[in-house]
Enzyme design. Structure first.
Site, PDB file in Angstrom:
ATOM      1  CB  SER A 185     -55.697 -40.473 -34.734  1.00 41.61           C
ATOM      2  OG  SER A 185     -55.222 -41.635 -34.086  1.00 41.61           O
ATOM      3  CE1 TYR A 194     -56.902 -47.521 -33.349  1.00 40.14           C
ATOM      4  CE2 TYR A 194     -55.705 -45.449 -33.141  1.00 40.14           C
ATOM      5  CZ  TYR A 194     -56.134 -46.514 -33.899  1.00 40.14           C
ATOM      6  OH  TYR A 194     -55.796 -46.578 -35.228  1.00 40.14           O
ATOM      7  CB  THR A 204     -60.707 -47.576 -34.212  1.00 36.97           C
ATOM      8  OG1 THR A 204     -60.736 -46.370 -34.990  1.00 36.97           O
ATOM      9  CG2 THR A 204     -60.018 -48.670 -35.016  1.00 36.97           C
ATOM     10  NE  ARG A 217     -50.591 -52.478 -38.796  1.00 41.67           N
ATOM     11  CZ  ARG A 217     -51.095 -51.460 -38.115  1.00 41.67           C
ATOM     12  NH1 ARG A 217     -50.299 -50.428 -37.797  1.00 41.67           N
ATOM     13  NH2 ARG A 217     -52.355 -51.442 -37.740  1.00 41.67           N
ATOM     14  CE  LYS A 269     -61.594 -45.544 -39.606  1.00 40.43           C
ATOM     15  NZ  LYS A 269     -60.541 -46.601 -39.684  1.00 40.43           N
ATOM     16  CB  SER A 291     -63.248 -49.201 -42.215  1.00 37.44           C
ATOM     17  OG  SER A 291     -61.846 -49.096 -42.067  1.00 37.44           O
ATOM     18  CG  HIS A 300     -57.167 -49.927 -39.504  1.00 37.48           C
ATOM     19  ND1 HIS A 300     -57.777 -49.673 -38.307  1.00 37.48           N
ATOM     20  CD2 HIS A 300     -56.045 -49.159 -39.509  1.00 37.48           C
ATOM     21  CE1 HIS A 300     -57.056 -48.816 -37.605  1.00 37.48           C
ATOM     22  NE2 HIS A 300     -56.011 -48.474 -38.321  1.00 37.48           N
ATOM     23  N   GLY A 329     -59.299 -47.837 -49.343  1.00 43.10           N
ATOM     24  CA  GLY A 329     -59.054 -47.935 -50.770  1.00 43.10           C
ATOM     25  C   GLY A 329     -59.441 -46.711 -51.568  1.00 43.10           C
ATOM     26  CB  VAL A 330     -61.487 -43.696 -50.821  1.00 48.24           C
ATOM     27  CG1 VAL A 330     -61.863 -42.398 -51.539  1.00 48.24           C
ATOM     28  CG2 VAL A 330     -62.724 -44.505 -50.489  1.00 48.24           C
ATOM     29  NE  ARG A 331     -54.832 -44.979 -52.119  1.00 42.70           N
ATOM     30  CZ  ARG A 331     -55.272 -45.506 -50.983  1.00 42.70           C
ATOM     31  NH1 ARG A 331     -56.431 -45.093 -50.483  1.00 42.70           N
ATOM     32  NH2 ARG A 331     -54.592 -46.422 -50.338  1.00 42.70           N
ATOM     33  NE  ARG A 390     -52.185 -46.751 -46.524  1.00 41.30           N
ATOM     34  CZ  ARG A 390     -52.905 -47.852 -46.312  1.00 41.30           C
ATOM     35  NH1 ARG A 390     -54.094 -47.964 -46.903  1.00 41.30           N
ATOM     36  NH2 ARG A 390     -52.476 -48.815 -45.519  1.00 41.30           N
TER      37      ARG A 390
END
Length: 389
Positions: A128, A152, A178, A187, A260, A282, A284, A317-319, A339
């Site tokens: 990043s 960014y 991104t 948030r 992205k 994505s 994000h 959402g990938v876990r 994550r």
């Protein structure tokens, strides 16, 4: 790599014969709760939190869960190969570690620890812009391993040009830009704690070490850190950017460029028309637009829109390994994992990231084999059905 990724399960069982069990759960969906128990509300909220009430993050998971795999029988899956070609590079599996900023809030090993774990397994690490470690130090930690740089896109054109030159010099082979964060979203988990690491100079390492950035300061960073932070805040992102501005990236980066944050097929077509090499479907991870379309619901339309014109990647959402299988079936060439590896880092440093990578790819390997596939290339829409709502 020798053998199959799935061999990791036998390694675990054999270690168990001596009484050893994994330090972290092998069900990667359990890591978030453990991390929440370990860390303070500020750091875990920053990583786990989402825009608004979290509806987009929930939609990401629901969309993946709606798709169900239809296994096929009596296919030869004895020898398997998970390797794929992405952005002109041969990868050992359809996986890269997604760009996640300010990793020092999760573990003191920060980005170098995660990067070393990725390098050890041949998985690309996407650094990043908002890293807590300068890009050159992360590159040094990885040796010759595959690494990509996430931008960014700042308002200051000289800082942008400097970032690209530094990344290229440090051996980053692909640029991931991104687009979905021209502004920070609403948030609540961060707002309720009044927690934004950048305001404390965390996640600014690439900026504070950059000559073009420092040229815009009246005093050196160490003499007036607050002024440096405010300079960063003022130029971090630019909501005035439009499609013609992509020409600047192509002029200043001679490798693959990936956009992205793409969710609409028309935006994917515009990316192809602009000479980009790939897109990441994505939202994000649900962190930017509350009420947004789920990334997995957007993926098939984007993949269909661009065909072979672009490499289509996926995150949000990938876990689990079966999530990766579903993304491949829906049109992705590879997946960026976010994550879960960050939680692994928080819980056990470099070893925790390695654990997450090996668990995910072992589960993917087994899911492919048990569904009748010897590799990612034969997976397609016909391998899924959509469960009733």
């Amino acid at each position: 790599m020798a053998g199959h990724w799935a061999d990791f399960q036998y390694e675990i069982y054999l270690n168990g014969m001596t009484g050893a069990v994994p330090r972290l759960p092998t069900d990667l969906t359990r890591l978030e709760q453990l991390t929440e128990q370990r860390l303070g509300p500020g750091p875990i909220g920053y990583v786990a939190g989402s825009a608004g009430d979290g509806s987009t993050a929930r939609a990401n998971r629901a969309a993946l869960d709606r798709h169900r795999i239809v296994p096929r029988m009596l296919r030869d899956v004895h020898e398997r190969d998970l390797s794929v070609r992405v952005l002109g590079r041969e990868l050992p599996a359809p996986l890269a570690l997604a760009p996640v900023g300010v990793l020092s809030i999760m573990h003191p090993g920060a980005e170098p620890a995660a990067a070393r774990a990725a390098a050890a397994r041949g998985v690309p690490f996407v650094l990043s812009s908002a890293s807590s470690t300068p890009m050159e130090e992360v590159a040094e930690a990885m040796g010759g391993a595959e690494r990509w740089f996430q931008l960014y896109w700042p308002k200051d054109v000289e800082v942008a040009r400097s970032f690209l030159a530094r990344a290229r010099a440090a051996g980053y082979t692909a640029l991931v830009v991104t687009l979905d964060t021209p502004l920070l979203s609403w948030r609540p988990r961060d707002l309720d704690q009044a927690y934004l690491p950048f305001l404390h100079g965390v996640g600014t390492a690439n900026y504070f070490t950059d000559p073009a950035f420092r040229a815009g300061l009246a005093k050196p960073v160490h003499e007036d850190p607050n002024a440096a932070v405010m300079h960063f805040v003022g130029m971090f992102s630019d909501p005035a950017k439009t499609w013609p501005d992509l020409a600047f990236l192509r002029e200043n980066w001679d490798g693959p460029i990936v956009l992205k944050g793409i969710l609409h097929p028309d935006d994917a077509r515009l990316a192809a028309d602009a000479g980009m090499d790939g897109v990441v479907v994505s939202n994000h991870g649900g962190r930017q637009v509350a009420g947004s379309v789920a990334a997995a619901d957007a993926l098939p339309r984007v993949a269909e829109a661009v065909g072979d014109r672009l490499d289509v990647l996926f995150d949000s959402g990938v876990r689990t390994g079966d999530d990766v299988f579903k993304a491949l079936a829906l049109g992705a060439r590879a997946v960026l994992l976010g994550r879960p590896y960050v939680y692994g880092l928080a819980l056990d440093g470099e070893a925790g990231v390695d654990h997450v990578v090996r668990c995910l790819l072992a589960e993917l390997d087994l899911t492919l084999a048990l569904s009748g596939h010897a590799g990612p290339g034969t997976v397609g829409p016909g391998d899924l059905v959509t469960a009733p709502a």
